[in-house]
Design a protein around this motif. Structure first.
Motif, PDB file in Angstrom:
ATOM      1  N   ARG A  38      -2.564 -11.684  -2.576  1.00 31.11           N
ATOM      2  CA  ARG A  38      -1.164 -11.262  -2.472  1.00 31.11           C
ATOM      3  C   ARG A  38      -0.954  -9.901  -3.139  1.00 31.11           C
ATOM      4  O   ARG A  38       0.127  -9.346  -3.104  1.00 31.11           O
ATOM      5  CB  ARG A  38      -0.234 -12.301  -3.128  1.00 31.11           C
ATOM      6  CG  ARG A  38      -0.044 -13.568  -2.281  1.00 31.11           C
ATOM      7  CD  ARG A  38       1.113 -14.411  -2.791  1.00 31.11           C
ATOM      8  NE  ARG A  38       0.878 -14.949  -4.125  1.00 31.11           N
ATOM      9  CZ  ARG A  38       0.243 -16.105  -4.366  1.00 31.11           C
ATOM     10  NH1 ARG A  38      -0.222 -16.851  -3.373  1.00 31.11           N
ATOM     11  NH2 ARG A  38       0.077 -16.528  -5.601  1.00 31.11           N
ATOM     12  N   THR A  39      -1.991  -9.372  -3.774  1.00 32.19           N
ATOM     13  CA  THR A  39      -1.884  -8.075  -4.456  1.00 32.19           C
ATOM     14  C   THR A  39      -2.871  -7.087  -3.816  1.00 32.19           C
ATOM     15  O   THR A  39      -3.688  -7.465  -2.964  1.00 32.19           O
ATOM     16  CB  THR A  39      -2.254  -8.182  -5.949  1.00 32.19           C
ATOM     17  OG1 THR A  39      -3.677  -8.357  -6.053  1.00 32.19           O
ATOM     18  CG2 THR A  39      -1.557  -9.354  -6.613  1.00 32.19           C
ATOM     19  N   LEU A  40      -2.812  -5.839  -4.297  1.00 31.03           N
ATOM     20  CA  LEU A  40      -3.782  -4.841  -3.830  1.00 31.03           C
ATOM     21  C   LEU A  40      -5.020  -4.821  -4.723  1.00 31.03           C
ATOM     22  O   LEU A  40      -5.929  -4.026  -4.507  1.00 31.03           O
ATOM     23  CB  LEU A  40      -3.124  -3.448  -3.862  1.00 31.03           C
ATOM     24  CG  LEU A  40      -1.871  -3.272  -2.996  1.00 31.03           C
ATOM     25  CD1 LEU A  40      -1.235  -1.904  -3.261  1.00 31.03           C
ATOM     26  CD2 LEU A  40      -2.229  -3.400  -1.513  1.00 31.03           C
ATOM     27  N   ARG A  85       0.809  -1.221   0.000  1.00 28.20           N
ATOM     28  CA  ARG A  85       0.000   0.000   0.000  1.00 28.20           C
ATOM     29  C   ARG A  85       0.841   1.270   0.000  1.00 28.20           C
ATOM     30  O   ARG A  85       0.564   2.226  -0.731  1.00 28.20           O
ATOM     31  CB  ARG A  85      -0.900   0.028   1.239  1.00 28.20           C
ATOM     32  CG  ARG A  85      -2.331  -0.220   0.911  1.00 28.20           C
ATOM     33  CD  ARG A  85      -3.165  -0.330   2.174  1.00 28.20           C
ATOM     34  NE  ARG A  85      -4.055  -1.464   2.046  1.00 28.20           N
ATOM     35  CZ  ARG A  85      -5.184  -1.455   1.329  1.00 28.20           C
ATOM     36  NH1 ARG A  85      -5.557  -0.369   0.699  1.00 28.20           N
ATOM     37  NH2 ARG A  85      -5.943  -2.531   1.242  1.00 28.20           N
ATOM     38  N   ALA A  86       1.893   1.266   0.830  1.00 24.61           N
ATOM     39  CA  ALA A  86       2.715   2.482   0.941  1.00 24.61           C
ATOM     40  C   ALA A  86       3.457   2.725  -0.375  1.00 24.61           C
ATOM     41  O   ALA A  86       3.581   3.874  -0.830  1.00 24.61           O
ATOM     42  CB  ALA A  86       3.699   2.344   2.100  1.00 24.61           C
ATOM     43  N   ALA A  87       3.942   1.655  -0.986  1.00 26.93           N
ATOM     44  CA  ALA A  87       4.635   1.801  -2.276  1.00 26.93           C
ATOM     45  C   ALA A  87       3.645   2.312  -3.325  1.00 26.93           C
ATOM     46  O   ALA A  87       3.943   3.236  -4.086  1.00 26.93           O
ATOM     47  CB  ALA A  87       5.212   0.454  -2.704  1.00 26.93           C
ATOM     48  N   ASN A  88       2.465   1.723  -3.330  1.00 27.47           N
ATOM     49  CA  ASN A  88       1.446   2.140  -4.293  1.00 27.47           C
ATOM     50  C   ASN A  88       1.105   3.622  -4.115  1.00 27.47           C
ATOM     51  O   ASN A  88       0.919   4.359  -5.083  1.00 27.47           O
ATOM     52  CB  ASN A  88       0.194   1.271  -4.134  1.00 27.47           C
ATOM     53  CG  ASN A  88      -0.883   1.650  -5.134  1.00 27.47           C
ATOM     54  OD1 ASN A  88      -1.570   2.648  -4.970  1.00 27.47           O
ATOM     55  ND2 ASN A  88      -1.005   0.871  -6.195  1.00 27.47           N
ATOM     56  N   HIS A 117      -9.093   4.804  -4.374  1.00 23.10           N
ATOM     57  CA  HIS A 117      -8.384   3.561  -4.725  1.00 23.10           C
ATOM     58  C   HIS A 117      -6.983   3.922  -5.209  1.00 23.10           C
ATOM     59  O   HIS A 117      -6.727   5.046  -5.639  1.00 23.10           O
ATOM     60  CB  HIS A 117      -9.138   2.768  -5.793  1.00 23.10           C
ATOM     61  CG  HIS A 117      -9.225   3.441  -7.137  1.00 23.10           C
ATOM     62  ND1 HIS A 117     -10.076   4.494  -7.398  1.00 23.10           N
ATOM     63  CD2 HIS A 117      -8.565   3.220  -8.292  1.00 23.10           C
ATOM     64  CE1 HIS A 117      -9.938   4.887  -8.657  1.00 23.10           C
ATOM     65  NE2 HIS A 117      -9.013   4.127  -9.222  1.00 23.10           N
ATOM     66  N   GLY A 118      -6.090   2.950  -5.108  1.00 29.57           N
ATOM     67  CA  GLY A 118      -4.711   3.186  -5.506  1.00 29.57           C
ATOM     68  C   GLY A 118      -4.514   2.969  -6.997  1.00 29.57           C
ATOM     69  O   GLY A 118      -5.291   2.237  -7.643  1.00 29.57           O
ATOM     70  N   PHE A 119      -3.461   3.566  -7.534  1.00 36.21           N
ATOM     71  CA  PHE A 119      -3.140   3.428  -8.953  1.00 36.21           C
ATOM     72  C   PHE A 119      -3.066   1.943  -9.356  1.00 36.21           C
ATOM     73  O   PHE A 119      -2.410   1.139  -8.667  1.00 36.21           O
ATOM     74  CB  PHE A 119      -1.796   4.107  -9.254  1.00 36.21           C
ATOM     75  CG  PHE A 119      -1.232   3.726 -10.587  1.00 36.21           C
ATOM     76  CD1 PHE A 119      -1.914   4.039 -11.755  1.00 36.21           C
ATOM     77  CD2 PHE A 119      -0.036   3.021 -10.679  1.00 36.21           C
ATOM     78  CE1 PHE A 119      -1.405   3.660 -12.999  1.00 36.21           C
ATOM     79  CE2 PHE A 119       0.486   2.651 -11.913  1.00 36.21           C
ATOM     80  CZ  PHE A 119      -0.204   2.965 -13.070  1.00 36.21           C
TER      81      PHE A 119
END
Ligand code: N01
Length: 512
Positions: free
Chosen positions: A461-463, A268-271, A300-302
């Motif tokens: 395992r993913t966002l 999440r932080a990287a995203n 939502h994240g990229f």
């Protein structure tokens, strides 16, 4: 698939709802429709001769050039006589005594075949949302996925509903000719510039000369694209370095932005670092701060929803003839005779364009009434979400293969790469059956249940499952079960699993 079946000496017929070949590219002829993987990497690899003799004119081919290519492929391999056009499948039922599928069309024709191979696409069942009063509208109504042959919105007041990949491609072009364009946005979206351009002859020649390496790389990556994801965490570098990497990815354009760091889709932080960078670009490009803020995605994240690529999308909101309506603030209440009403105002319109997407992955399959011997339907089987073994077969539905079906990587991958892998795997399975005189193949329920776990675990395992409004989850269709549908473990890993299954004499499938 037809080419391979014929090469194996099998007789096959393709039932095609459209009046020509092309599938997605036949139906989606809206202004701005073009591929979002580089043309050369988006074309077939099954024939070396084909890939060397076809030359693409642009980095990202437009829909009419792709359609010309698909017609060229059809004629080069003399496939047209194997396709029955304007023929829509209404239903299919397996006859266990004869070991054949009986297929009915909406026109009343009947076919029978030992194998039923569905190649109906993942994004082909258009989603036209139910909005009160839609039948009263006096102007033009169209969905981007069934774009009219002859239509002009020149000088008209046009409303577009939807800001997914399609809306984002169409809006800049519609804005050029419309008198006024009103965009009705429910969820703000990220988008990366495509940086489309013509391809010089030397560039095309260099790509053709490098095809063996390019194709090998495509088959070895997560998304079936010919580039690797940088093997570094976005959090392992300084802010300045990260910014420079993102600037570079922004100026290169394309979905390659996702490959800037290895953990953009798992941490999440990287995203958030990539999401923030892209938000800042929107604020830079869009001049009116209130419009810019409405266009900035915050929920939502990229790339947790399928990321679009664009040409001048955000710039379009600087035009005096374009207005953004934020449906999160004022939802649509009804369509009237003269336009569209939201909770805060009424918009007079001459035309409404639905860029509202698709009942993805399961929709095209469930639109056909597919039943197993005894009458049990696929719709009932998938009431709580799709289940399959490898996205290739459904337990209880013998001799049916679902190309790019739910449970395979499909929409997360460069589509032709995903399709060709399925064509190869299905062809090999049929050869295996012929060599042993088997008549029937069926995925076992145990293999299917295990694969459902694998699909869920790969997604977790993913966002990807975190974007609440994603069509990957079925969230865009009211009442659809919320199940993450594609296999998110990556193309290369998936292809290896499929190869292992076949190497172990199709473990998980039963033959008779
Ligand atoms: O569909 P979408 P798409 N009221 O579902 C909105 C591929 N593709 O056709 O996000 C108001 O992404 C919806 O809002 P929300 C690609 O894989 C490829 O654009 O659900 N709005 C969203 O904004 C892509 O992902 C290319 O809140 C409503 C939009 O409509 C996939 O196709 C080009 C609504 C739909 O976006 C689908 O893209 C184009 C309602 N009732 C597409 N219902 C290539 O270049 C929906 N929306 C290869």
């Amino acid at each position: 698939m037809l080419y391979r079946l014929r090469a194996m000496g099998l007789s096959a017929v393709v039932l095609e709802a459209g009046g020509g070949v092309g599938g997605t590219w036949y139906w989606n002829r809206y202004p701005g429709a073009r591929c979002d993987s580089e043309s050369y990497y988006y074309s077939y690899s099954f024939s070396e001769e084909l890939q060397n003799e076809w030359t693409w004119s642009e980095r990202f081919a437009g829909s009419s050039e792709i359609l010309s290519y698909l017609n060229y492929v059809t004629d080069k391999f003399s496939l047209r006589d194997g396709i029955v056009f304007e023929t829509r499948v209404a239903g299919a039922e397996f006859d266990r005594d004869a070991n054949t599928w009986k297929v009915r069309t909406t026109g009343g024709a009947a076919y029978s075949a030992q194998f039923l191979i569905t190649a109906v696409g993942c994004l082909s069942s258009a989603n036209v949302p139910h909005i009160d009063g839609i039948e009263k509208f006096a102007g033009d109504l169209c969905h981007t996925a069934s774009w009219p042959r002859e239509v002009s919105f020149r000088g008209k007041r046009v409303g577009v509903i939807g800001t997914g990949s399609t809306g984002i491609q169409a809006i800049p072009l519609l804005a050029r000719t419309a008198g006024h364009l009103t965009v009705f946005q429910r969820t703000a979206n990220y988008s990366i510039p495509a940086r489309n351009r013509p391809l010089a002859a030397e560039e095309s020649d260099a790509i053709k000369a490098d095809y063996p390496a390019i194709r090998a790389l495509q088959r070895s990556t997560t998304n079936g694209h010919p580039y690797k994801i940088r093997d570094q965490s976005a959090l392992a570098v300084s802010e300045a370095e990260r910014r420079s990497v993102y600037e570079q990815a922004w100026s290169t354009g394309t979905l390659r932005f996702r490959a800037a760091y290895r953990d953009l889709l798992s941490d999440r932080a990287a995203n958030e670092t990539a999401s923030d960078f892209l938000r800042s670009k929107i604020r830079q490009v869009v001049k009116d701060p209130e419009t810019a803020e409405a266009l900035v995605p915050k929920d939502h994240g990229f790339a947790t929803k399928r990321p679009p690529i664009d040409t001048n999308y955000f710039e379009t909101y600087n035009r005096p003839n374009v207005t953004l309506v934020d449906l999160k603030r004022s939802p649509i209440t009804e369509i009237t005779e003269h336009g569209l009403r939201t909770t805060s105002s009424e918009h007079e319109l001459d035309a409404i364009v639905f860029a509202t997407g698709f009942d993805a992955m399961t929709g095209p399959l469930l639109n056909m009434d597919i039943r197993t011997a005894g009458g049990a339907s696929l719709r009932d089987r998938w009431r709580e979400g799709p289940k399959s073994f490898l996205g290739l077969q459904v337990a209880g539905f013998p001799n049916m293969f679902t190309m790019t079906g739910p449970g395979s990587p499909s929409v997360l991958v460069n589509m032709p790469t995903a399709i060709e892998q399925h064509v190869d795997w299905i062809s090999d399975c049929l050869s295996f059956m012929r060599a042993r005189a088997y008549e029937v193949v069926e995925a076992s329920e145990e293999a299917e249940a295990k694969w459902a776990d694998a699909v869920r675990e790969a997604a977790d395992r993913t966002l990807l499952p975190s974007a609440a409004s994603s069509w990957y989850l079925g969230a865009n269709i009211p009442g659809k079960p919320r199940v993450f549908m594609p296999y998110a473990g990556g193309f290369a890993a998936y292809a290896r699993i499929c190869d292992d299954v076949s190497a172990r004499e199709y473990e998980g499938f039963r033959f008779r």
